[in-house]
Write a protein that holds these residues in place. Structure first.
Motif, short mmCIF file in Angstrom:
data_model
loop_
_atom_site.label_atom_id
_atom_site.label_comp_id
_atom_site.label_asym_id
_atom_site.label_seq_id
_atom_site.Cartn_x
_atom_site.Cartn_y
_atom_site.Cartn_z
N ALA A 23 0.87 -1.25 -0.13
CA ALA A 23 -0.16 -0.01 0.17
C ALA A 23 0.99 1.23 0.07
O ALA A 23 0.20 2.38 -0.13
N ALA A 24 2.20 1.08 0.41
CA ALA A 24 2.93 2.40 0.23
C ALA A 24 3.20 2.86 -1.00
O ALA A 24 3.81 2.43 -1.99
N GLY A 25 2.64 4.25 -1.04
CA GLY A 25 2.69 4.70 -2.61
C GLY A 25 3.70 5.76 -2.79
O GLY A 25 3.82 6.38 -3.87
N THR A 26 4.50 6.08 -1.74
CA THR A 26 5.54 7.24 -1.65
C THR A 26 6.30 6.69 -0.95
O THR A 26 6.47 5.55 -0.36
N LEU A 27 7.87 7.16 -1.25
CA LEU A 27 9.00 6.96 -0.52
C LEU A 27 8.86 7.02 1.10
O LEU A 27 9.40 6.46 1.72
N GLU A 28 8.18 8.30 1.39
CA GLU A 28 7.99 8.31 2.82
C GLU A 28 7.13 7.31 3.45
O GLU A 28 7.46 6.87 4.51
N ALA A 29 6.19 6.67 2.68
CA ALA A 29 5.24 5.74 3.12
C ALA A 29 6.16 4.48 3.61
O ALA A 29 5.81 3.85 4.19
N VAL A 30 7.28 4.19 2.49
CA VAL A 30 8.02 3.06 2.62
C VAL A 30 8.88 3.17 3.68
O VAL A 30 9.00 2.21 4.79
N THR A 66 12.64 -15.94 12.73
CA THR A 66 12.82 -14.63 12.91
C THR A 66 13.68 -13.96 11.84
O THR A 66 13.48 -12.81 11.12
N ASN A 67 14.95 -14.58 11.80
CA ASN A 67 15.73 -14.09 10.65
C ASN A 67 15.05 -14.01 9.26
O ASN A 67 15.36 -13.29 8.47
N GLU A 68 14.43 -15.38 9.07
CA GLU A 68 13.74 -15.16 7.78
C GLU A 68 12.81 -14.16 7.56
O GLU A 68 12.67 -13.74 6.40
N ALA A 69 11.91 -13.94 8.66
CA ALA A 69 10.88 -13.05 8.61
C ALA A 69 11.55 -11.48 8.19
O ALA A 69 10.98 -10.69 7.66
N PHE A 70 12.65 -11.15 9.07
CA PHE A 70 13.33 -10.03 8.81
C PHE A 70 13.81 -9.88 7.44
O PHE A 70 13.69 -8.69 6.82
N ALA A 71 14.46 -10.96 7.00
CA ALA A 71 14.99 -10.90 5.54
C ALA A 71 13.82 -10.71 4.59
O ALA A 71 14.10 -9.85 3.68
N GLU A 72 12.63 -11.33 4.81
CA GLU A 72 11.75 -11.24 3.80
C GLU A 72 11.06 -9.74 3.74
O GLU A 72 10.84 -9.26 2.60
N LEU A 73 10.73 -9.07 4.99
CA LEU A 73 10.46 -7.82 4.86
C LEU A 73 11.34 -6.81 4.37
O LEU A 73 11.01 -5.85 3.67
N ARG A 74 12.68 -7.21 4.70
CA ARG A 74 13.82 -6.01 4.39
C ARG A 74 13.59 -6.14 2.80
O ARG A 74 13.76 -4.99 2.15
N SER A 75 13.76 -7.41 2.49
CA SER A 75 13.79 -7.34 0.82
C SER A 75 12.64 -7.00 0.19
O SER A 75 12.66 -5.93 -0.83
N ALA A 76 11.36 -6.84 0.67
CA ALA A 76 10.17 -6.55 0.20
C ALA A 76 10.04 -5.02 0.12
O ALA A 76 9.65 -4.22 -0.72
N LEU A 77 10.64 -4.32 1.39
CA LEU A 77 10.83 -2.86 1.52
C LEU A 77 11.76 -2.28 0.51
O LEU A 77 11.56 -1.19 -0.12
N ALA A 82 12.88 0.65 -4.53
CA ALA A 82 13.56 0.78 -5.99
C ALA A 82 12.30 0.81 -6.92
O ALA A 82 12.38 2.02 -7.85
N GLU A 83 11.09 0.20 -6.83
CA GLU A 83 10.16 0.62 -7.78
C GLU A 83 9.62 1.92 -7.74
O GLU A 83 9.35 2.42 -8.79
N LEU A 84 9.61 2.63 -6.52
CA LEU A 84 8.98 4.07 -6.48
C LEU A 84 9.93 4.99 -6.93
O LEU A 84 9.75 6.01 -7.61
N GLU A 85 11.33 4.72 -6.59
CA GLU A 85 12.35 5.62 -7.13
C GLU A 85 12.40 5.58 -8.55
O GLU A 85 12.73 6.59 -9.23
N GLU A 89 11.64 8.93 -10.99
CA GLU A 89 12.76 9.15 -12.22
C GLU A 89 11.66 9.24 -13.60
O GLU A 89 11.88 10.45 -14.21
N ASP A 90 10.82 8.47 -13.80
CA ASP A 90 10.16 8.28 -15.09
C ASP A 90 9.33 9.80 -15.06
O ASP A 90 9.20 10.43 -16.01
N GLU A 91 8.59 9.98 -13.96
CA GLU A 91 8.00 11.22 -13.86
C GLU A 91 8.82 12.51 -14.15
O GLU A 91 8.29 13.22 -14.87
N LEU A 92 10.16 12.56 -13.54
CA LEU A 92 10.90 13.75 -13.81
C LEU A 92 11.16 13.71 -15.56
O LEU A 92 11.10 14.95 -15.84
#
Ligand code: 2NL
Length: 348
Positions: A23-30, A66-77, A82-85, A89-92
């Motif tokens: 649901a995070a639509g902006t870099l701030e939301a991430v 716990t490590n797996e959960a951390f890893a999954e959340l980190r990589s999803a974030l 990266a997607e939003l950045e 750039e496309d917008e710019l």
């Protein structure tokens, strides 16, 4: 925290994390999601703190999950960031896009002043006939401006009424460019064929046909055997080149102290072809004075007046410009009004 509760918390956090991140639509939301999911006060941190108090197998098991959960959340974030950045750039790039198919903005270059155009054309006509161009000072002494030209001390042109004197005794703003021809004759032997374009000054009331600062082109030829016919032929050739083959030059008697005989020079009117109309009156437009150089003037410059003769004339550049471009008021040529001047863009 007991192992079962810890395992449930991990599941819930993974579930909540996937939703928050999606649901995070902006870099701030991430950034906010990252603090909520992985920060010190996040439920997963409490799970992590409880690992140490568990016995052997259970500790290893919870630690791994716990490590797996951390890893999954980190990589999803990170993936979401990266997607939003990339999107930003496309917008710019979209906002910065330049439509290269739009027509360009036409630059508006300046253009030469009509007096410059006419002066250059006049100089070109005479240099093609073999004349050299000479120039000289605009502040002159009375010898070069008057005496050498056979203008005696009591001549009316020398009074304050007709000339503009400067604060240094004996110096004045030149009233004609003839002084430059005198300087030329003083510095070289005949034959002389020169034209002198330049600014001259007279104490004159300004009106549609007179300025107190104006421009002349004077011509001087001194050689063996020159006659009035050479003067007339030169003026006629000039008129044809300047105004067209249908225009004729006319000389009629006049008096100037520096010539004998002296003449006035006119060209046939470009509107009525010499018949007579509202612009010219009698069919002719006055362009300047002319004549055979007075023997006294030749002698004043050290020339042998028995051997050499010469002709000279002075053309008013403003007057030539008025005829060439059909300008009916001389003042337009000095006022600098762009609505007048821009009409000469691209004019030759
Ligand atoms: C005028 C009158 C004229 C000359 C200029 C000239 C120069 C020398 C010797 C003899 Cl050095 N003459 N120049 C001659 C006749 C008339 O011009 O007021 N023109 C606008």
């Amino acid at each position: 925290m007991d192992p079962n509760e810890a395992a449930r918390t991990l599941e819930q956090e993974l579930e909540r994390g996937r939703e928050l991140i999606a649901a995070a639509g902006t870099l701030e939301a991430v950034d906010e999601a990252k603090i909520a999911l992985l920060g010190r006060k996040a439920p997963i941190s409490a799970v992590q703190s409880s690992i140490g108090s568990l016995p052997g197998d259970a500790r290893r098991e919870l630690g791994r999950r716990t490590n797996e959960a951390f890893a999954e959340l980190r990589s999803a974030l990170e993936a979401r960031r990266a997607e939003l950045e990339e999107g930003a750039e496309d917008e710019l790039l979209r906002a910065d896009a330049v439509d290269v198919t739009l027509p360009g903005r036409r630059p508006r270059p300046g253009s030469l002043h009509p007096l410059t155009l006419v002066q250059e054309r006049m100089v070109e006509i005479f240099t093609r006939m073999g004349y050299r161009v000479a120039e000289g000072p605009e502040i002159e002494d009375e010898w070069h401006n008057f005496e050498a030209l056979n203008i005696p001390p009591d001549h009316p042109a020398r009074t304050m009424k007709d000339s503009l004197y400067v604060d240094v005794p004996g110096l004045l703003l030149r009233t004609e460019t003839s002084a430059v021809q005198i300087r030329t004759m003083e510095s070289q032997d005949p034959p002389v064929y020169v034209v002198v374009p330049g600014r001259v000054y007279r104490r004159e009331a300004v009106d549609a046909t007179h300025l107190s600062v104006f421009h002349q082109l004077e011509c001087l030829a001194v050689d063996e055997g020159l006659s009035l016919a050479d003067l007339k032929g030169t003026l006629e050739a000039f008129a044809h080149e300047m105004f067209g083959p249908q225009i004729h030059a006319r000389i009629t008697p006049d008096y100037f102290p520096f010539v004998e005989p002296g003449a006035q020079m006119a060209v046939s009117c470009f509107i009525c072809n010499g018949v007579g109309c509202r612009v010219c009156g009698n069919g002719w437009l006055e362009q300047g004075g002319a004549g055979m150089v007075h023997p006294t003037v030749l002698e004043n410059c050290g020339y042998d007046a028995e051997r050499y003769t010469g002709f000279a004339f002075g053309l008013g550049i403003e007057r030539v410009a008025m005829v060439r471009y059909g300008v009916n008021d001389m003042r337009l040529l000095v006022e600098g009004d762009v609505r007048f001047l821009e009409q000469f863009e691209g004019v030759a």
